[in-house]
Design a protein around this motif. Structure first.
Motif, short mmCIF file in Angstrom:
data_model
loop_
_atom_site.label_atom_id
_atom_site.label_comp_id
_atom_site.label_asym_id
_atom_site.label_seq_id
_atom_site.Cartn_x
_atom_site.Cartn_y
_atom_site.Cartn_z
N ALA A 121 21.11 39.78 -26.65
CA ALA A 121 20.80 40.37 -27.96
C ALA A 121 19.30 40.39 -28.22
N GLY A 124 17.85 42.86 -25.66
CA GLY A 124 18.29 44.23 -25.92
C GLY A 124 17.55 44.85 -27.08
N SER A 165 17.63 50.50 -34.55
CA SER A 165 17.85 49.24 -33.84
C SER A 165 18.76 48.31 -34.63
N LEU A 169 22.36 46.89 -33.56
CA LEU A 169 22.61 45.44 -33.55
C LEU A 169 23.87 45.09 -34.35
N ALA A 172 26.87 46.10 -32.28
CA ALA A 172 27.07 45.16 -31.17
C ALA A 172 27.61 43.83 -31.67
N SER A 173 27.16 43.38 -32.84
CA SER A 173 27.58 42.09 -33.38
C SER A 173 29.07 42.08 -33.74
N VAL A 194 24.60 36.45 -31.99
CA VAL A 194 24.02 37.73 -31.54
C VAL A 194 23.18 38.36 -32.64
N GLY A 198 19.28 38.90 -32.11
CA GLY A 198 18.81 40.28 -32.13
C GLY A 198 17.69 40.49 -33.14
N LEU A 328 23.21 44.80 -23.99
CA LEU A 328 24.14 44.65 -25.10
C LEU A 328 25.59 44.73 -24.63
N ILE A 331 27.14 41.52 -23.15
CA ILE A 331 27.56 40.45 -24.05
C ILE A 331 29.06 40.20 -23.89
#
Length: 379
Positions: A121, A124, A165, A169, A172-173, A194, A198, A328, A331
């Motif tokens: 994270a 990335g 971004s 994030l 992705a989280s 994460v 991040g 990412l 993960i």
């Protein structure tokens, strides 16, 4: 000229690859080779930028940057920084992390694997910001025009790269991080970890970029003042204190170059975690790559010209963007390290051949018209 400039790099390459083969056989040999290629690919634009600034400095400050600077780059950013990342992520001391890497590889691998979501994270987000700031900038030279032209128009929106971004994030989280891969094939909810890591990566990029901008402004102010001194000296007929001004300007150049080199180093160091978690292989591969960055900088300065292959910088930044996405994804999912490394190599090779075609088109156009004519060769 070539052997004189790249001699040390060739020697370090040979020693590094032999050491890798003794350390882990042909698999380790291949991983170190891929890491070295990746570092060189991602740092090629670093060498070009360094050369453009370094040529303005006198011989003394050039030597300082190419000696002290390379020690900071190789032993500081490429060797010490990975240990610090592992130590912070695994919540242990740096010495303990190094001892564990050498003496208890299974436990070290377990800790690194469990800490990988935070590392991925952080890295990335840092890599993604580098990529987005590049593609959102309006440039005269465009490689993949069908992508870069509309993105450059969108880039006029303030703080767009930060907003994109943060959105990535958050996604992705709540997706990859909810089923983060852990040691032994288990999965755990690492959404909070994460998210924090991040944001830390994003802040790190903004701080490094802010420092680079600060020193760049200082450098521009110093150059403007020196220019005014020259004009005043020409009008009055008196000599200006060239040594003092040159020293001040060179000092700010050196500080700026060190911050800039550190910012470029982050992508290679962080990207290396997408290839391997073995700190020994990481150190060998990145060390080899850093030596070539130094040699490329020296070569460009001594030749007195910057690179003619104008799309290589684009290819390097697309490789950075690809690594950001892959980090990412890792993960939750495991991706073969060879595939990850080859993505960057393919992008760099594509940009190189596009540059070659562009140069041939320019040469043909110049021969046909009797003079050099700019030819658009963006895809």
């Amino acid at each position: 000229m070539l052997l004189k400039t790249f001699g040390w790099s060739f020697a370090v390459t040979a020693l590094g690859l032999v050491a890798a083969a003794f350390y882990g056989g042909w698999t380790a040999f291949g991983v170190v080779a891929i890491l070295a290629i990746l570092e060189i690919s991602l740092s090629f634009d670093n060498a070009v930028v360094n050369a453009g600034i370094l040529k303005k400095m006198n011989a003394f400050w050039q030597k300082i940057f190419l000696t002290v600077g390379v020690l900071i780059a190789v032993f500081g950013m490429r060797l010490v920084f990975p240990v610090v990342i592992v130590a912070i992520s695994a919540k242990m001391g740096p010495i303990e992390a190094v001892n564990l890497a050498f003496n208890n590889k299974d436990r070290y691998q377990q800790l690194v694997t469990d800490a990988h979501p935070a590392i991925a994270a952080f890295g990335g987000m840092f890599l993604l910001m580098i990529f987005l700031d590049f593609v959102f900038e309006d440039r005269d030279v465009q490689w993949l025009r069908w992508i870069e032209r509309p993105l450059a128009k969108l880039g006029k929106v303030d703080m767009l790269s930060v907003c994109v971004s943060l959105i990535v994030l958050l996604i992705a989280s709540f997706t990859f991080a909810a089923h983060a891969h852990q040691h032994g094939g288990a999965h755990a909810d690492k959404a909070q970890t994460v998210l924090i890591a991040g944001i830390a990566g994003l802040i790190t990029y903004l701080v490094v970029g802010g420092l680079s901008g600060y020193f760049e402004d200082k450098l521009e102010d110093e150059e403007e003042r020196e220019h005014e001194e020259e004009e005043e000296a020409a009008r009055t007929g008196r000599k200006k204190p060239a040594v003092v001004l040159a020293g001040q300007a060179a000092f700010f150049m050196f500080l700026y170059l060190e911050v800039l080199d550190a910012s470029f180093s982050f992508d290679g160091v962080i990207g290396a975690f997408a290839i391997t978690n073995d700190i020994v292989l990481m150190a060998l591969g990145l060390g080899i790559g850093a030596m070539y960055v130094r040699s490329l900088t020296v070569y460009l300065v001594r030749q007195g010209t910057l690179d003619d292959y104008v799309y290589l910088e684009h290819g390097a930044h697309y490789a950075i963007g690809a690594l950001a996405v892959l980090l990412l994804v890792t993960i939750q999912y495991q991706i073969n390290e060879v595939i990850t490394g080859l993505v960057g190599v393919v992008l760099i090779a594509s940009s190189f051949f596009s540059s070659v075609r562009r140069n041939r088109a320019l040469a043909a156009a110049g021969a046909g018209s009797g003079e050099k004519t700019e030819v658009s060769s963006g895809v």
